[in-house]
Design a protein around this motif. Structure first.
Motif, PDB file in Angstrom:
ATOM      1  N   LYS A 112       0.910  -1.261  -0.148  1.00  0.00           N
ATOM      2  CA  LYS A 112       0.047   0.013  -0.127  1.00  0.00           C
ATOM      3  C   LYS A 112       1.032   1.466   0.164  1.00  0.00           C
ATOM      4  O   LYS A 112       1.839   1.452   0.882  1.00  0.00           O
ATOM      5  CB  LYS A 112      -0.815   0.005   1.271  1.00  0.00           C
ATOM      6  N   PHE A 113       0.749   2.001  -1.059  1.00  0.00           N
ATOM      7  CA  PHE A 113       1.620   3.357  -1.225  1.00  0.00           C
ATOM      8  C   PHE A 113       0.778   4.578  -0.859  1.00  0.00           C
ATOM      9  O   PHE A 113      -0.286   4.561  -1.089  1.00  0.00           O
ATOM     10  CB  PHE A 113       2.379   3.257  -2.643  1.00  0.00           C
ATOM     11  N   ASP A 132      -1.866   0.110  -7.235  1.00  0.00           N
ATOM     12  CA  ASP A 132      -2.866  -0.863  -7.199  1.00  0.00           C
ATOM     13  C   ASP A 132      -3.661  -0.605  -5.739  1.00  0.00           C
ATOM     14  O   ASP A 132      -4.721  -0.853  -5.619  1.00  0.00           O
ATOM     15  CB  ASP A 132      -2.615  -2.473  -7.215  1.00  0.00           C
ATOM     16  N   ASN A 133      -2.656  -0.342  -4.676  1.00  0.00           N
ATOM     17  CA  ASN A 133      -3.282  -0.090  -3.326  1.00  0.00           C
ATOM     18  C   ASN A 133      -2.818   1.409  -2.958  1.00  0.00           C
ATOM     19  O   ASN A 133      -2.655   1.578  -2.004  1.00  0.00           O
ATOM     20  CB  ASN A 133      -2.925  -0.942  -2.517  1.00  0.00           C
ATOM     21  N   TYR A 134      -2.894   2.495  -4.039  1.00  0.00           N
ATOM     22  CA  TYR A 134      -2.458   3.707  -3.801  1.00  0.00           C
ATOM     23  C   TYR A 134      -3.550   4.584  -3.044  1.00  0.00           C
ATOM     24  O   TYR A 134      -4.834   4.730  -3.381  1.00  0.00           O
ATOM     25  CB  TYR A 134      -1.998   4.331  -5.068  1.00  0.00           C
ATOM     26  N   VAL A 147       2.833   6.325   6.739  1.00  0.00           N
ATOM     27  CA  VAL A 147       3.845   5.372   6.909  1.00  0.00           C
ATOM     28  C   VAL A 147       3.945   4.854   8.333  1.00  0.00           C
ATOM     29  O   VAL A 147       4.096   3.618   8.877  1.00  0.00           O
ATOM     30  CB  VAL A 147       5.094   5.215   6.118  1.00  0.00           C
ATOM     31  N   VAL A 148       4.301   6.055   9.109  1.00  0.00           N
ATOM     32  CA  VAL A 148       4.487   5.869  10.456  1.00  0.00           C
ATOM     33  C   VAL A 148       3.436   5.217  11.352  1.00  0.00           C
ATOM     34  O   VAL A 148       3.438   4.286  12.206  1.00  0.00           O
ATOM     35  CB  VAL A 148       4.885   7.057  11.069  1.00  0.00           C
ATOM     36  N   GLY A 149       2.365   5.703  10.801  1.00  0.00           N
ATOM     37  CA  GLY A 149       1.082   5.349  11.605  1.00  0.00           C
ATOM     38  C   GLY A 149       0.509   3.996  10.935  1.00  0.00           C
ATOM     39  O   GLY A 149      -0.449   3.323  11.592  1.00  0.00           O
ATOM     40  N   CYS A 155       5.955   5.314   1.070  1.00  0.00           N
ATOM     41  CA  CYS A 155       5.452   6.312   0.360  1.00  0.00           C
ATOM     42  C   CYS A 155       6.645   6.573  -0.526  1.00  0.00           C
ATOM     43  O   CYS A 155       7.757   6.051  -0.155  1.00  0.00           O
ATOM     44  CB  CYS A 155       5.268   7.286   1.382  1.00  0.00           C
ATOM     45  N   VAL A 156       6.420   7.365  -1.337  1.00  0.00           N
ATOM     46  CA  VAL A 156       7.551   7.735  -2.223  1.00  0.00           C
ATOM     47  C   VAL A 156       7.438   9.358  -2.223  1.00  0.00           C
ATOM     48  O   VAL A 156       6.699  10.171  -2.558  1.00  0.00           O
ATOM     49  CB  VAL A 156       7.315   7.428  -3.873  1.00  0.00           C
ATOM     50  N   ILE A 157       9.002   9.876  -1.857  1.00  0.00           N
ATOM     51  CA  ILE A 157       9.045  11.350  -1.652  1.00  0.00           C
ATOM     52  C   ILE A 157      10.497  11.711  -2.245  1.00  0.00           C
ATOM     53  O   ILE A 157      11.099  10.824  -2.778  1.00  0.00           O
ATOM     54  CB  ILE A 157       9.167  11.639  -0.198  1.00  0.00           C
TER      55      ILE A 157
END
Length: 226
Positions: A112-113, A132-134, A147-149, A155-157
């Motif tokens: 999941k991104f 797919d799971n964005y 992402v932390v939670g 994630c992509v940064i």
């Protein structure tokens, strides 16, 4: 110049523009201040919604977009773009204890991104077939928090942000970054009918020649595109 100021659109994106001790600072903040000084105008920084950046520019709410903006075909279609000034990459960030399980983009499929809406990170996720799971977020910092939670696996940064935000002693030291999905360069966006771009490019050349750009790059841990 008639207005005596340049209205600069930005978002909170460390190390480009961020708050420190109640004051806006960062590479792009100092860079913009140096350019405006040479142009003889005052910089006025206005926080914008990144997903609506072109609307804000075209409607003259701001004079330029100056916030680590990746030069893409979409950007060039909507703006006059300055010469590239910083090299960047879009990287995958996830929990530090999971990072070694993934070696390439293919191995990331099914996760999941998340990313900032309208960002180069979002585009990189879609281009790599990882959507797919964005789920989208309003800002890169919100993507990190997801992402932390546990709302997202990764994630992509921008690598520039990942370097500064996931280092030891930061709020995100349990996260780490690894795979580069894309490499890119940053530019400043001005209105299509603006004659400012050429003037700013001249000033950039002057700031390269006098060492200002290299000094800022070293201060904020960035790689120049020159």
């Amino acid at each position: 110049k008639d207005n005596g100021k340049m209205v600069i659109g930005y978002t909170i994106y460390e190390p480009m523009n961020y708050m420190e001790d109640g004051k806006l600072t960062g590479f792009d903040t100092e860079f913009a201040e140096a350019v405006c000084e040479k142009l003889g105008v005052t910089p006025e920084f206005v926080e914008i919604n990144w997903d609506n950046k072109f609307v804000a520019l075209k409607s003259k709410q701001i004079d330029c977009i100056w916030n680590g903006m990746t030069i893409t075909d979409e950007v060039k279609a909507n703006c006059n773009v300055s010469k590239a000034y910083v090299k960047n990459a879009q990287v995958v960030v996830m929990k530090k204890d999971k990072i070694d399980e993934y070696k390439d983009a293919e191995s990331l499929k099914g996760l999941k991104f998340t990313a900032e809406a309208g960002s180069a990170g979002e585009a990189a996720i879609k281009e790599a077939g990882l959507d797919d799971n964005y789920i989208e977020n309003k800002a890169q910092t919100d993507a990190l928090l997801a992402v932390v939670g546990g709302q997202a696996d990764a994630c992509v940064i921008d690598i520039t942000m990942a370097k500064s935000m996931t280092a030891e002693g930061t709020s995100y030291e349990d996260l780490a970054y690894s795979i580069e999905l894309t490499t890119e360069e940053y530019g400043i966006g001005f209105r299509k009918d603006s004659n400012v771009t050429a003037e700013v490019d001249k000033v950039i050349d002057e700031l390269v020649a006098d060492g200002t750009m290299q000094e800022l790059a070293e201060k904020y841990g960035l790689n120049l595109a020159f």
